[in-house]
Write a protein that holds these residues in place. Structure first.
Motif, mmCIF file in Angstrom:
data_model
loop_
_atom_site.group_PDB
_atom_site.id
_atom_site.type_symbol
_atom_site.label_atom_id
_atom_site.label_comp_id
_atom_site.label_asym_id
_atom_site.label_seq_id
_atom_site.Cartn_x
_atom_site.Cartn_y
_atom_site.Cartn_z
ATOM 1 N N GLU A 71 -10.216 -27.588 7.831
ATOM 2 C CA GLU A 71 -10.620 -27.827 9.222
ATOM 3 C C GLU A 71 -9.718 -28.876 9.867
ATOM 4 O O GLU A 71 -9.013 -29.599 9.170
ATOM 5 N N GLN A 115 -8.479 -31.566 7.307
ATOM 6 C CA GLN A 115 -9.282 -32.049 6.183
ATOM 7 C C GLN A 115 -9.998 -30.848 5.557
ATOM 8 O O GLN A 115 -10.047 -29.769 6.125
ATOM 9 N N TYR A 148 -9.804 -32.333 11.962
ATOM 10 C CA TYR A 148 -10.710 -33.436 12.289
ATOM 11 C C TYR A 148 -9.901 -34.589 12.887
ATOM 12 O O TYR A 148 -9.063 -35.185 12.202
ATOM 13 N N GLN A 149 -10.138 -34.892 14.160
ATOM 14 C CA GLN A 149 -9.374 -35.922 14.863
ATOM 15 C C GLN A 149 -7.869 -35.707 14.729
ATOM 16 O O GLN A 149 -7.102 -36.619 14.426
#
Lengths: 320, 320, 320, 320, 320, 320
Positions: B74, B81, B76-77
């Motif tokens: 995925e 991750q 993430y920011q």
């Protein structure tokens, strides 16, 4: 007792033996040559110019020679200088040893040796004790006669050992005050920290940097000594003991920018750095203040960020 | 060929073996423990969180273990991750060697050894040649497997030798261009300059600084090696040759503030410093740009004064 | 004797009275509030989180309160923290004085007072002696209870006087070693140099900077005190004596960039700066090393340029 | 072949034609005027004083004139100087072209032009190729005769193009080693990076900074050139191509403090900066080491942070 | 008049339209996603978290959208934040223009235009006057709506022109006080100095740096504009006039390290730098002090070396 | 009107009265003494040498004396100097007041006093108003005659008050532009900020630093004044008002490294620092540009980081 350079007043005639510390031959604007001398005895140094120097004058009045000097001490742009009346090379029966004219540590060599030997007894960790004794033996001859620097602080015969002993006194007081400091490590560090200067510098007379001094530096040169000591004494270089001792010596300049390859990461390394800095600073200031008239400021001191220091007019009475 | 971590796209499910590079146990705000993993294979590293970790999970999923991982990649920011579905420790018959998952130098060890041996032939000064060969033999095992740094540049297995060989290539070109450079001294310096890292660092897996690495540092540690080589080979440490060689190695960080106890005072020392800096910078940038989308900027890079670097959208066609 | 925070091991249940040093109310990611505590007693400080805090909890568990705590000491990201089981405000009959839980100088106040009074006898210059006594009397109450800093070094009750007395010990050793230092000026400088901290800081509990501390600073605040002392005692501010005393105090941070409006231009000012720096550094390091396991490095210490310090595994046996 | 200034030994009489590089009229302390000359030919420069200069001497012996000089080479404060016996302005039939006495790049102009043209073929991105050719045509006359600096490195006729070509050689080696570098961008950057010096400096004889050189600087002056080229060639200044090219040129000093308005944010900009720095440093060192006696240190070099460099006594035999 | 974000008190319920300035999607420790919002209207910005965000929420609540918000203003770690009760995207008939919610310069655009036109009349040197008018026309649309920075000072719609006009007022006062300043050059420099920000920045909403902004920077981008203006207007770029104008603009950051390729070497360049610095500093401080309670310190301000600023409790009555 | 030093051209004979600003006795290379004079009148200063100086010459031609000088103005190494024909001490009936030859502020003392009194009316906070008036009265005699510095800027009689009044003009414009600045605090700060220079410096003739100037500095010396004023006027030193006023004065150098014991933490302190810096810079530049030929650069200015400044050839016509 014979009068020395700094025993004379300005505008007083002088007549004494001195050492030629420097003798630069230059051409005056009238096309003739002159010698710009720096004369030296144990009271300090003063410059003087020798006009219309002939070939023979240039040939004989060289650095390291003792000469008989008559002249007059004058003030020139706020600094003393010698107006030379007459000069001749010291003859048979006159003082001829350069060493007699070099400033010396204010404590004699035997005392310095005793104090250092005494301190070594306190180095209770056997490996450190053996390394220190092995290296001191290697550098025995030079360690007690070399200066601690080319200029700046302790730039006199025996200055290196004198600096070391002053630091041992401070180290003692600090270890007494803070009992969790490892006294043996600090003492070992103090004795070794500048011992590489016996290779970095050329000696007490007309001190210069050696090639190894310039290209390797006294910090790594004494680290090399520790490596050799361990080989000779069969001590494990990879042991924590030796890593600590080397660290303390390598880090003693306190910061990378002052030439330490590592910065203090041991309490004892931090302490050694402070003691070194403190003794060097005080000794440098004393040297400058000694020739400063009370009520005046000293010259600006290069080694102290260009600050000048004030000599008070009415210092408190020191304890009698 | 099996798919690796960076062969998956975001939002794609993954199923593969990886190495646990880091496994920090933390407490979530609901009071339960979780493990913050960094997984690694040869394509790079990605983090992932394992929620509600029990005692047994914590006990078995440790740094250095190979695990089978199913989950989903995925974003993430802005960073990839792993959302973990399932995890188990690699079993018999499954891949279990951590070394298989470590990034490696892009050139194999035999080639690196050949290139270095070839370069040693060019070190025509006998004393330097012998010292280099003696030290290479001492560190043979580690020199070709260690990384060149803990993080930053060449932080992969074999990175130290790969960095050395890249520098030899640059050194060759520079010595060809400027014939008054002493080629033998530059080559000897290149081969030795970072060899102390085999003592400064703990090894290629989960690289840490050793105690000697922290307190003495790789620059002085290889200088120690040269001192020992001279003792073993009966070479005069005080000879100009050895002073030059040690200087070149000691000065290779270029400035005191980067940890060199002396700054370059030889043409060859200056050249070595430049080559080192150049290869380290390029390698560091390549590492960051490799994961940067064309048209974007990389993260800000600590080792490059916090600058970020741009990956052009339409780079010129590299020569085919 | 009751067990204190640092007498417990990790994973051991604890049951004791502690002081709330900090109590920050935060919102957890589930939307509920929690209190992030720092608990303190004389052995040190440890943090702990209180989940699902209600209005009443927030109202009663405030900074400066003594509480009874049952819980468990755990390790979290390498640092100890408390898992709280139960908490209540200390009741009648239980310990309630915050002062009982504050770390203290390791020497009692009477001894500190005696040492300082003794040193004042040695300040033989009458004007300095009178100014020092007048100011000590003004700040009598706070001088012996305040810390020497908000954090960093000597940040404990009585730290200011303890720092002063340690420095007097070092000053004595240094003045003994270098007899041309004006002992009276150094002693007067030591006693006054940080006395402005009694105005700069808010006090020993939950220490903060005051408005005058932020906008004027302790160096100028004690200079203000000397000006007032001279007015009260009818001493000529323009006399050399007073210019010297003020200089020594104003210059004690050593450099402009550390907040001294003038840099040392007196031997005694240079010495005072070194003593201050030395005692502060050692005290800061001791504080960090005290909680470092032998064989480990301390945290990186902000006040020491971010360096970390190593606690040796086998320190030399300190003298018994 | 005629003997040149550096073909003579100290204390040898000389008789040759030289160029007057500088001629400062000063007043001696006897009130009479003298001329402080710097004489120059392709072997280097030496100073000499002309005493009791009359009005006519001052009028005729001016910077840029070729003179016939008889005199003696002497050593003065460690540096060679000329004791002038006789001087006259070169007459008809004698050498009179200042250019004949200027130091030159060691490679002839045709070769430099060929190498640069060859490199341009490798700039495969059409827009960069066109801009480089357009600008090279604009500055054709000056680019191959100007020095690369007023003093420091490559301060000789043709130095600018010679510096550029040396950098192209290094660029080739680096692009060969790291294939993900955009070769076209690096080559374009190398050729343009210092081209603004043709406006910044006044020319190869008696080089000075122009007004635009002082107030705008060569970095922005060549950026102006790129802007004009785009206008002339109808290339979109806002295209990524042009932003990259301008960036590489603008950032080539590497840091703001060295005068770059932006710091490198492209791999190729970082590489260009390193190549420039490397060639400039080596060229500067060679210039100083060329007149340093083996076994001695050079003067301290301003452009290398005041370091001095050592000329080894027994350099390794360069490859024959 | 409708209440805005900063018209509400802490713990007061709010119900209003706001702009989404930022909307970061994050994963909570319970594994669910939430959106970390920054809401904005002309009174300022406040953050708020939206828990358990579904796919649809994430899709619709994006940066630049206007939303209707009901919730409660709370205090969290000393800063206000919004506890969100309900959110919906503004519907037909509700306010939907992002521009309505952006903070604006306190002076309207017409006034700013008038003031700048007025100043242009005072630029009496024809070449400067023409260049300024040509460039202003080129950037007419953006110059009056762009901010002067991404964050820090004047980071609001119209901030660039407002900053310019404030500087013109200061310039007028300074030129009145020191009549030997060339008023025309200062005024021309003020108007042009930051005009390159219309290319460096992306615009007033969600301001970012453009590629040219990152790689070339606003200083060189407006210098490019002057070059183009001279081409278009047939003005000699090599004339002293143009060298002076470009210098003043290029040098306005005052020092190399702040990104100016040249440092001020004209009285007018020095003055322009001071005016810019002064207005930027005051505007930055006002922005921070505006939300600081009297008697408190502001946050530490990055652009002011991390200093914090005090808001006095009892400011002197400003003139009514 | 009599011709002054700078009314003469080079190579023109001169005959005028001047003040001896400096008279250094030196020894020429022929062994005879000479006096190196700096002569001064209100047009500026020029040096000249007096050869073969006898005892009587040295005794009478001292700093501070007015002499009648005949000689010739010459150019020597790009700077004007005087070739002395004849010299005699000014006799009865000839001008003898040193003050007549000192450069002066371009505004007369009465005007300066009026402007400052006017500004005091605007200091509406009573405590600040009273302190300013009390201190102005204390230093009334010196404040209006002292220079603002020993060299650098405003180094002329009345320079301190002139600097103060110029700053008040700038302060007025800035407070008009930004109404949230506390005008009373800025005005009070402007008037007091350099008043300590009346103690730091020895006076307008042959200006030197006093002992208190060196060891305490003008910033703390005027802070001492504020403390004394509060005692005399019974104002509470601990009130916010006084903390603010002292802060503004103490912080006016802007940074620790320039000697401020605290850095600006009030909007008004930041503003005061900027105004001071701006006026000092402009005044310093004007002093240097005034003697620079149009089309040339000034000398490099120490107080401006060694930059040189250009005097344009064709400045825009200043408004008539």
């Amino acid at each position: 007792m014979t009068k020395q350079l700094y025993d004379y007043q300005n505008d007083e005639n002088l007549d004494l033996f001195v050492l030629i510390k420097a003798a630069d031959v230059r051409v005056a604007k009238n096309g003739k040559k002159f010698i710009a001398f720096v004369f030296q005895d144990r009271s300090g140094e003063i410059s003087g110019k020798f006009w219309d120097a002939g070939q023979q004058d240039i040939a004989q009045y060289q650095t390291g020679k003792v000469v008989h000097l008559t002249g007059k001490r004058e003030l020139y742009q706020g600094k003393p200088q010698i107006k030379i009346f007459k000069l001749h090379i010291a003859k048979a029966g006159e003082p001829q040893q350069p060493e007699q004219f070099l400033p010396k540590a204010p404590v004699d060599q035997t005392t310095l040796q005793d104090e250092i030997n005494q301190a070594i007894f306190t180095i209770t960790k056997p490996s450190w004790n053996r390394v220190v004794r092995w290296l001191l033996k290697q550098h025995q001859d030079t360690f007690f006669t070399y200066p601690a620097a080319k200029t700046n602080h302790h730039a006199f015969e025996g200055g290196l050992a004198y600096h070391t002993v002053s630091m041992l006194h401070l180290a003692k007081a600090i270890c007494d005050e803070y009992p969790d400091i490892d006294r043996a490590l600090v003492y070992a560090g103090v004795i070794l920290h500048d011992m590489g200067k016996t290779i970095e510098l050329s000696g007490p007379v007309a001190t210069q940097y050696t090639l190894a001094g310039n290209l390797i530096g006294h910090i790594v040169l004494i680290d090399e000594g520790i490596v050799q000591a361990c080989t000779a004494l069969d001590i494990d270089l990879a042991s924590e003991d030796m890593v600590l001792l080397r660290h303390v010596v390598l880090a003693h300049h306190g910061k990378h920018e002052y030439g330490s390859p590592v910065e203090p990461q041991l309490l004892e390394a931090e302490v050694l750095h402070h003691i070194d800095d403190l003794d060097a600073s005080i000794q440098m200031l004393r040297g400058h203040l000694q020739h400063t008239t009370p009520g005046d400021f000293s010259d600006r001191i290069f080694g102290m960020d260009g600050r000048h220091f004030y000599a008070p007019q009415q210092p408190d009475q020191p304890e009698a």
